[in-house]
Design an enzyme around this catalytic site. Structure first.
Site, PDB file in Angstrom:
ATOM      1  N   GLU A 214       0.878  -1.174   0.000  1.00  0.00           N
ATOM      2  CA  GLU A 214       0.000   0.000   0.000  1.00  0.00           C
ATOM      3  C   GLU A 214       0.911   1.218   0.000  1.00  0.00           C
ATOM      4  O   GLU A 214       1.399   1.639   1.048  1.00  0.00           O
ATOM      5  CB  GLU A 214      -0.912  -0.016   1.240  1.00  0.00           C
ATOM      6  CG  GLU A 214      -1.848  -1.212   1.308  1.00  0.00           C
ATOM      7  CD  GLU A 214      -3.051  -1.078   0.386  1.00  0.00           C
ATOM      8  OE1 GLU A 214      -3.390   0.064  -0.004  1.00  0.00           O
ATOM      9  OE2 GLU A 214      -3.652  -2.106   0.030  1.00  0.00           O
ATOM     10  N   CYS A 248      -1.964   9.558   2.703  1.00  0.00           N
ATOM     11  CA  CYS A 248      -1.540   8.965   1.426  1.00  0.00           C
ATOM     12  C   CYS A 248      -2.494   9.306   0.299  1.00  0.00           C
ATOM     13  O   CYS A 248      -2.074   9.435  -0.848  1.00  0.00           O
ATOM     14  CB  CYS A 248      -1.416   7.457   1.564  1.00  0.00           C
ATOM     15  SG  CYS A 248      -2.917   6.667   2.131  1.00  0.00           S
TER      16      CYS A 248
END
Ligand code: NAD
Length: 438
Positions: A214, A248
């Site tokens: 991720e 993010c």
């Protein structure tokens, strides 16, 4: 019992012994672990929030909204559906197999490793841990050393709320993570940057261990002329400056045409003032930069454009004001890598064609956002670009929908999780065929 002198090899061996007993497989064990994790979050929410404030200056409201309650919701979603998700899935059998039947079942993988980053240090550790437990695995959880208070609280609390011979927290930095990565895991779930992502994948290859990575990247926000720019600005500000931009999936930069840019600039300045007041340093809702290294990196990006709002900073307090930069050139330093801080550049492009070309010329982003009233624009962005997720009208929120897979593509990562996708990630879907002898 976990002992503080255990080596990584001993931790993994202890968990593997537990896994081999089979006790993690029944749905009852899995739900018990999820309830334990939930109880830890609800009974010790204040302790976690205090740690998040110490690490990141996170407000209590933000700590609950984006980390504690977020993870509780994810657990509840799974608890409500787990039995249904675990049912064997029948499939059609071709005619040449006559009376045979076939189905799939989801097997736990074994002992998995979850490595988390510092920016949402509770959520990004515990949500994958919840998925791994729901799938019936044993888990080694490795919190980020750059959020030391949160790492400490979780390592103290977690073993008290879950099966401690099935879940271990290993704290530490590069040496400890390197030692862990030498062990044989059945899955590694890593959240963080692409450089370390490559290290993780190389180490995993030694054992043929599957990975989910991720990662991050520069997530663009395309703003089309003719949209309600006051509303656009409010949504950009509330998502970009969350956690002081250290998210993010935060919109990394704005892409818009020159005329719209002229109108959007004052709207963004106004939205910053409405959200954080005229002195964001005094706002209880505004976070701080994680450390001096990131502070120095970010302040080095501030002269990449004309400052529309913000620009103030204070190294001792690790404070950088919510900042909007206009007239930013595509080759300027702020456009070189993921910003991961409270700086929002506006890059001007001529039109939608140019925006699509701009996006496709770069790494595939973790998310793409667009503000538009046009169905054609939506369709074109959806079909002509590739990104981990796509959000129209509201950045970041797609990751709060547990039924949506969350993950990247290309440079922004591989694999997906949340809800049933976590179960898929941490399981092996086994094919079963049964043909009677008669
Ligand atoms: P970080 O520095 O906390 O590192 C993440 C983890 O990697 C930590 O647990 C750390 O101990 C470990 N690590 C660091 N160096 C290592 C090494 N050499 N070998 C082995 N392990 C090592 O966090 P970060 O990477 O700075 O996180 C920020 C990045 O993560 C950004 O790029 C961001 O976009 C991305 N991110 C992605 C997601 C997502 O869900 N896709 C979420 C948050 C952050």
């Amino acid at each position: 019992m976990q002992s503080i002198v255990e080596t990584p090899a001993e931790v993994v061996s202890r968990l593997r012994t537990t896994f081999r007993t089979g006790r993690t497989k029944p749905t009852a064990w899995r739900t018990e672990q999820l309830r334990g994790l939930r109880a830890m979050l609800t009974e010790h929410g204040q302790d976690l929030a205090a740690a998040l404030r110490a690490d990141l200056g996170k407000s209590e409201r933000e700590a609950f909204r984006t980390e504690i309650d977020f993870t509780v919701r994810e657990i509840d979603h799974t608890l409500e559906r787990l039995t249904e998700w675990l049912r064997p899935q029948p499939v059609d059998v071709p005619g040449h197999l006559g009376s045979a039947t076939a189905w799939t079942v989801q097997d736990p993988l074994g002992v998995v490793l979850v490595i988390a980053p510092w920016n949402y240090p509770a959520q990004l550790l515990l949500a994958p841990v919840a998925g791994a437990l729901a799938a019936g695995n044993c888990v080694v959880a490795k919190p980020s050393e750059l959020a030391p208070a949160t790492s400490r609280v979780i390592s103290e609390l977690l073993p008290r709320f879950v099966d401690r011979d099935a879940v271990a927290v290993v704290e530490g930095a590069v040496p400890e993570t390197t030692a862990l990565l030498e062990q044989h895991f059945d899955h590694i779930f890593y959240t963080g940057n692409g450089t370390v992502g490559r290290i993780v994948m190389r180490a995993a290859a030694e054992h043929l261990t599957p990975v989910a990575l991720e990662l991050g990247g520069k997530s663009p926000a395309y703003v089309e002329g003719g949209t309600d720019l006051a509303a656009v600005a409010t949504r950009l500000v509330s998502t970009k400056f969350l956690n002081a931009g250290q998210t993010c999936v935060a919109p990394d930069y704005v892409l818009t045409d020159p005329a719209t840019a002229r109108e959007l600039e004052p709207a963004l300045a106004q939205a910053v003032r409405e959200t954080y007041g005229s002195d964001p340093a005094a706002s209880p809702d505004y976070g701080r930069i994680v450390n001096e290294r990131h502070f120095d990196r970010l302040t080095g990006l501030l002269d990449s454009g004309r400052i529309v709002v913000g620009g103030e900073h204070d190294r001792a307090g690790r404070y950088i004001a919510p900042t909007v930069l206009a007239g930013v050139a595509p080759d300027s330093p702020v456009m070189g890598e993921e910003i991961f801080g409270p700086i929002l550049p506006i890059v001007e492009i001529e039109n939608l064609d140019a925006a699509i070309a701009f996006i496709n010329d770069r790494d595939k982003p973790l998310a793409l956002y667009a503000f538009t009233e046009s169905g054609t624009t939506r369709d074109r962005l959806s079909s002509e670009t590739s990104s981990g997720g796509l959000g129209f009208g509201l950045p970041v929120a797609h990751l709060t929908v547990s039924d949506l897979p969350f993950g990247g593509v290309g440079e922004s990562g591989m694999g997906r999780y949340h809800g049933r996708y976590s179960l898929e990630t941490f399981s092996h879907r086994k094919a079963v065929l049964d043909k009677p002898l008669g």
